[in-house]
Design a protein around this motif. Structure first.
Motif, mmCIF file in Angstrom:
data_model
loop_
_atom_site.group_PDB
_atom_site.id
_atom_site.type_symbol
_atom_site.label_atom_id
_atom_site.label_comp_id
_atom_site.label_asym_id
_atom_site.label_seq_id
_atom_site.Cartn_x
_atom_site.Cartn_y
_atom_site.Cartn_z
ATOM 1 N N LEU A 143 0.830 -1.208 0.000
ATOM 2 C CA LEU A 143 0.000 0.000 0.000
ATOM 3 C C LEU A 143 0.863 1.256 0.000
ATOM 4 O O LEU A 143 0.571 2.223 -0.721
ATOM 5 N N LEU A 144 1.925 1.236 0.789
ATOM 6 C CA LEU A 144 2.843 2.374 0.837
ATOM 7 C C LEU A 144 3.495 2.591 -0.525
ATOM 8 O O LEU A 144 3.571 3.722 -1.013
ATOM 9 N N ALA A 145 3.958 1.522 -1.146
ATOM 10 C CA ALA A 145 4.589 1.641 -2.469
ATOM 11 C C ALA A 145 3.612 2.199 -3.496
ATOM 12 O O ALA A 145 3.961 3.090 -4.289
ATOM 13 N N LEU B 27 -4.408 5.393 0.164
ATOM 14 C CA LEU B 27 -3.507 4.256 0.365
ATOM 15 C C LEU B 27 -2.580 4.477 1.552
ATOM 16 O O LEU B 27 -2.320 3.564 2.337
ATOM 17 N N MET B 28 -2.088 5.708 1.692
ATOM 18 C CA MET B 28 -1.225 6.033 2.827
ATOM 19 C C MET B 28 -1.982 5.872 4.137
ATOM 20 O O MET B 28 -1.462 5.314 5.113
ATOM 21 N N ALA B 29 -3.221 6.337 4.166
ATOM 22 C CA ALA B 29 -4.034 6.206 5.378
ATOM 23 C C ALA B 29 -4.218 4.749 5.755
ATOM 24 O O ALA B 29 -4.117 4.375 6.933
ATOM 25 N N LYS B 30 -4.461 3.911 4.769
ATOM 26 C CA LYS B 30 -4.634 2.480 5.040
ATOM 27 C C LYS B 30 -3.328 1.858 5.545
ATOM 28 O O LYS B 30 -3.334 1.075 6.502
ATOM 29 N N ALA B 31 -2.206 2.214 4.935
ATOM 30 C CA ALA B 31 -0.911 1.681 5.385
ATOM 31 C C ALA B 31 -0.620 2.104 6.818
ATOM 32 O O ALA B 31 -0.041 1.342 7.599
ATOM 33 N N LEU B 32 -1.030 3.306 7.173
ATOM 34 C CA LEU B 32 -0.741 3.819 8.521
ATOM 35 C C LEU B 32 -1.605 3.195 9.606
ATOM 36 O O LEU B 32 -1.387 3.457 10.784
ATOM 37 N N VAL C 270 7.281 6.109 8.097
ATOM 38 C CA VAL C 270 6.532 5.869 6.865
ATOM 39 C C VAL C 270 6.374 7.174 6.081
ATOM 40 O O VAL C 270 6.557 7.208 4.865
ATOM 41 N N TYR C 271 6.057 8.244 6.767
ATOM 42 C CA TYR C 271 5.911 9.524 6.085
ATOM 43 C C TYR C 271 7.249 9.975 5.508
ATOM 44 O O TYR C 271 7.302 10.531 4.409
ATOM 45 N N ALA C 272 8.326 9.705 6.232
ATOM 46 C CA ALA C 272 9.656 10.049 5.723
ATOM 47 C C ALA C 272 9.952 9.280 4.436
ATOM 48 O O ALA C 272 10.446 9.850 3.461
ATOM 49 N N ILE C 273 9.636 8.002 4.416
ATOM 50 C CA ILE C 273 9.846 7.190 3.218
ATOM 51 C C ILE C 273 8.980 7.705 2.074
ATOM 52 O O ILE C 273 9.449 7.899 0.951
ATOM 53 N N TRP C 274 7.716 7.948 2.366
ATOM 54 C CA TRP C 274 6.772 8.425 1.347
ATOM 55 C C TRP C 274 7.230 9.752 0.752
ATOM 56 O O TRP C 274 7.276 9.910 -0.475
ATOM 57 N N SER C 275 7.576 10.677 1.597
ATOM 58 C CA SER C 275 7.970 11.987 1.079
ATOM 59 C C SER C 275 9.329 11.944 0.386
ATOM 60 O O SER C 275 9.523 12.587 -0.648
ATOM 61 N N ALA C 276 10.266 11.163 0.919
ATOM 62 C CA ALA C 276 11.592 11.079 0.297
ATOM 63 C C ALA C 276 11.532 10.412 -1.068
ATOM 64 O O ALA C 276 12.062 10.936 -2.057
#
Length: 118
Positions: free
Chosen positions: A5-7, A45-50, A58-64
């Motif tokens: 989901l994160l990917a 999708l981010m909300a579900k992963a969290l 997770v937010y660091a990975i997503w934003s980076a």
């Protein structure tokens, strides 16, 4: 599953961001629709992963990865320049994410299960 989901959230966010560039200030309908849908899908999708992963790393990975994906997409799709200082910035972003994950990672840490004992 939360990592998938994160990917997918990251890919959706990068597509939306690149479409934002292609929309020419949201004046082009097709890219504008992709922007709106892409961001909605990304955040959903981010909300579900969290629900099962720690928010900070997770937010660091997503934003980076979103930043690096947008940078790479800008270079490939829009012929944006690659400057040495920009590459240094991207490396610093990746190192920051690595450090955050060493400090706590993306291990399960979502909200506790509901209390159904009443």
């Amino acid at each position: 599953m939360p990592y998938v989901l994160l990917a997918l959230a990251i890919v959706s966010e990068v597509i939306a961001t690149l479409s934002l560039r292609a929309s020419e200030g949201m004046s082009k309908f097709g890219p504008g629709v992709i922007v709106v849908v892409g961001y909605i899908v990304s955040f959903a999708l981010m909300a579900k992963a969290l629900t099962s992963l720690n928010v900070g790393p997770v937010y660091a990975i997503w934003s980076a990865l979103g930043t690096i994906g947008a940078f790479a997409g800008g270079v490939l799709l829009f012929n944006e320049p690659i400057r040495p200082l920009t590459v240094v910035g991207a490396v610093i972003i990746v190192l920051g994410v690595i450090v955050m994950n060493l400090g706590g990672g993306v291990s399960p840490g979502g909200p506790p299960p509901p209390d159904n004992t009443h």
